[in-house]
Design a protein around this motif. Structure first.
Motif, short mmCIF file in Angstrom:
data_model
loop_
_atom_site.label_atom_id
_atom_site.label_comp_id
_atom_site.label_asym_id
_atom_site.label_seq_id
_atom_site.Cartn_x
_atom_site.Cartn_y
_atom_site.Cartn_z
N MET A 120 0.80 -1.19 0.00
CA MET A 120 0.00 0.00 0.00
C MET A 120 0.85 1.27 0.00
SD MET A 120 -2.94 1.11 2.65
CE MET A 120 -2.30 2.33 3.75
N LEU A 121 1.87 1.35 0.85
CA LEU A 121 2.68 2.56 0.94
C LEU A 121 3.94 2.52 0.11
CD1 LEU A 121 2.36 3.34 4.76
CD2 LEU A 121 1.02 4.28 2.87
N LYS A 122 4.24 1.39 -0.49
CA LYS A 122 5.51 1.28 -1.20
C LYS A 122 5.66 2.27 -2.35
CE LYS A 122 4.36 -2.28 -4.49
NZ LYS A 122 4.98 -3.24 -5.34
N ASP A 123 4.57 2.74 -2.91
CA ASP A 123 4.63 3.71 -3.99
C ASP A 123 4.39 5.14 -3.52
OD1 ASP A 123 5.18 1.77 -5.95
OD2 ASP A 123 3.05 1.25 -6.06
N SER A 124 4.19 5.32 -2.24
CA SER A 124 3.96 6.65 -1.69
C SER A 124 5.28 7.40 -1.59
CB SER A 124 3.35 6.52 -0.28
OG SER A 124 3.23 7.79 0.32
N HIS A 125 5.23 8.67 -1.88
CA HIS A 125 6.42 9.52 -1.77
C HIS A 125 6.47 10.07 -0.35
CE1 HIS A 125 7.35 9.31 -6.02
NE2 HIS A 125 6.06 9.41 -6.24
N GLY A 126 6.94 9.25 0.57
CA GLY A 126 7.00 9.63 1.97
C GLY A 126 8.02 10.73 2.21
N PHE A 127 7.90 11.39 3.33
CA PHE A 127 8.83 12.43 3.72
C PHE A 127 8.85 12.51 5.24
CE2 PHE A 127 4.76 14.43 3.15
CZ PHE A 127 4.63 15.26 4.26
N ALA A 128 9.89 13.07 5.77
CA ALA A 128 10.03 13.22 7.22
C ALA A 128 9.80 14.68 7.60
CB ALA A 128 11.44 12.79 7.65
N GLY A 129 9.56 14.90 8.86
CA GLY A 129 9.39 16.25 9.36
C GLY A 129 9.96 16.38 10.75
N PHE A 130 10.24 17.60 11.14
CA PHE A 130 10.74 17.87 12.48
C PHE A 130 10.32 19.28 12.87
CE2 PHE A 130 14.01 18.81 9.35
CZ PHE A 130 14.40 20.10 9.67
N SER A 131 10.30 19.52 14.17
CA SER A 131 9.86 20.83 14.65
C SER A 131 11.03 21.77 14.89
CB SER A 131 9.05 20.68 15.94
OG SER A 131 9.86 20.30 17.02
N VAL A 132 10.71 23.06 14.83
CA VAL A 132 11.67 24.12 15.15
C VAL A 132 10.93 25.17 15.98
CG1 VAL A 132 13.08 23.75 13.08
CG2 VAL A 132 11.21 25.40 13.01
N ASP A 133 11.68 25.97 16.71
CA ASP A 133 11.05 27.00 17.53
C ASP A 133 10.96 28.35 16.83
OD1 ASP A 133 13.76 27.45 17.61
OD2 ASP A 133 13.89 27.60 19.78
N ASP A 134 11.70 28.53 15.74
CA ASP A 134 11.69 29.80 15.02
C ASP A 134 11.80 29.50 13.53
OD1 ASP A 134 12.49 32.22 13.69
OD2 ASP A 134 13.16 33.03 15.62
N ILE A 135 10.70 29.60 12.83
CA ILE A 135 10.65 29.21 11.42
C ILE A 135 11.53 30.09 10.55
CG2 ILE A 135 8.64 30.47 10.52
CD1 ILE A 135 9.07 26.69 10.19
N GLN A 136 11.64 31.38 10.86
CA GLN A 136 12.49 32.28 10.06
C GLN A 136 13.97 31.95 10.23
OE1 GLN A 136 11.48 34.20 7.60
NE2 GLN A 136 9.44 33.47 8.10
N LYS A 137 14.40 31.64 11.45
CA LYS A 137 15.79 31.22 11.66
C LYS A 137 16.07 29.92 10.93
CE LYS A 137 16.86 33.38 16.10
NZ LYS A 137 17.14 33.14 17.52
N ALA A 138 15.11 29.01 10.96
CA ALA A 138 15.27 27.74 10.26
C ALA A 138 15.38 27.97 8.75
CB ALA A 138 14.09 26.81 10.57
N LYS A 139 14.53 28.85 8.22
CA LYS A 139 14.57 29.14 6.78
C LYS A 139 15.93 29.71 6.39
CE LYS A 139 12.05 31.52 3.14
NZ LYS A 139 10.87 32.36 2.82
N GLN A 140 16.44 30.63 7.17
CA GLN A 140 17.74 31.24 6.88
C GLN A 140 18.86 30.20 6.98
OE1 GLN A 140 20.47 32.00 9.23
NE2 GLN A 140 21.62 32.93 7.59
N PHE A 141 18.84 29.37 8.01
CA PHE A 141 19.88 28.37 8.22
C PHE A 141 19.90 27.32 7.11
CE2 PHE A 141 21.43 24.34 10.01
CZ PHE A 141 22.68 24.73 10.43
N TYR A 142 18.75 26.71 6.85
CA TYR A 142 18.70 25.65 5.85
C TYR A 142 18.92 26.20 4.44
CZ TYR A 142 17.46 22.29 9.39
OH TYR A 142 17.51 21.48 10.48
#
Length: 129
Positions: free
Chosen positions: A1-23
């Motif tokens: 069932m999931l073998k053809d799904s395009h899975g992805f991972a996620g994680f939390s951050v406390d400051d989305i703008q700092k994360a955007k700049q860093f990554y």
């Protein structure tokens, strides 16, 4: 069932703008704004992960992302020049050198650093990368 799904991972951050700049700017990844303040981070090979804001964020106590690189020394030097600080360990099972690179008989050379939210990221040598 999931073998053809395009899975992805996620994680939390406390400051989305700092994360955007860093990554985006420090690590040089493509970062897109998603819905509800979520970042879509492209990590190569057509894959992606998401970073989402979480007010009561707690940094992961494990490695959330691993980046294989063909030359660990070069990658660590380049990231250090971009302002990344590598972790240093002196434990029985993990010891790092002055640059923060661990070399042992259990796996490839590897070095760890954290994002602005304290999540752990690694670069590891993979000569086929």
């Amino acid at each position: 069932m999931l073998k053809d799904s395009h899975g992805f991972a996620g994680f939390s951050v406390d400051d989305i703008q700092k994360a955007k700049q860093f990554y985006g700017e420090v690590l040089g990844l493509t970062v897109n704004d998603g819905e509800m303040g979520i970042l879509d981070i492209q990590i190569g090979g057509g894959s992606h992960v998401i970073a989402y804001p979480k007010p009561n964020h707690q940094p992961a106590t494990f490695t959330i992302l691993n980046f294989p690189v063909p030359d660990i020394e070069k990658a660590v030097d380049e990231l250090t020049a971009r302002g990344v600080s590598f972790e240093h360990y002196d434990m029985p099972d993990i010891k790092t050198d002055a640059k923060g690179i661990a070399r042992d008989d259990y796996g490839p050379p590897i070095a760890w650093f954290t994002d602005p939210a304290g999540n752990i990221i690694a670069v590891l040598e993979d000569t086929s990368a």
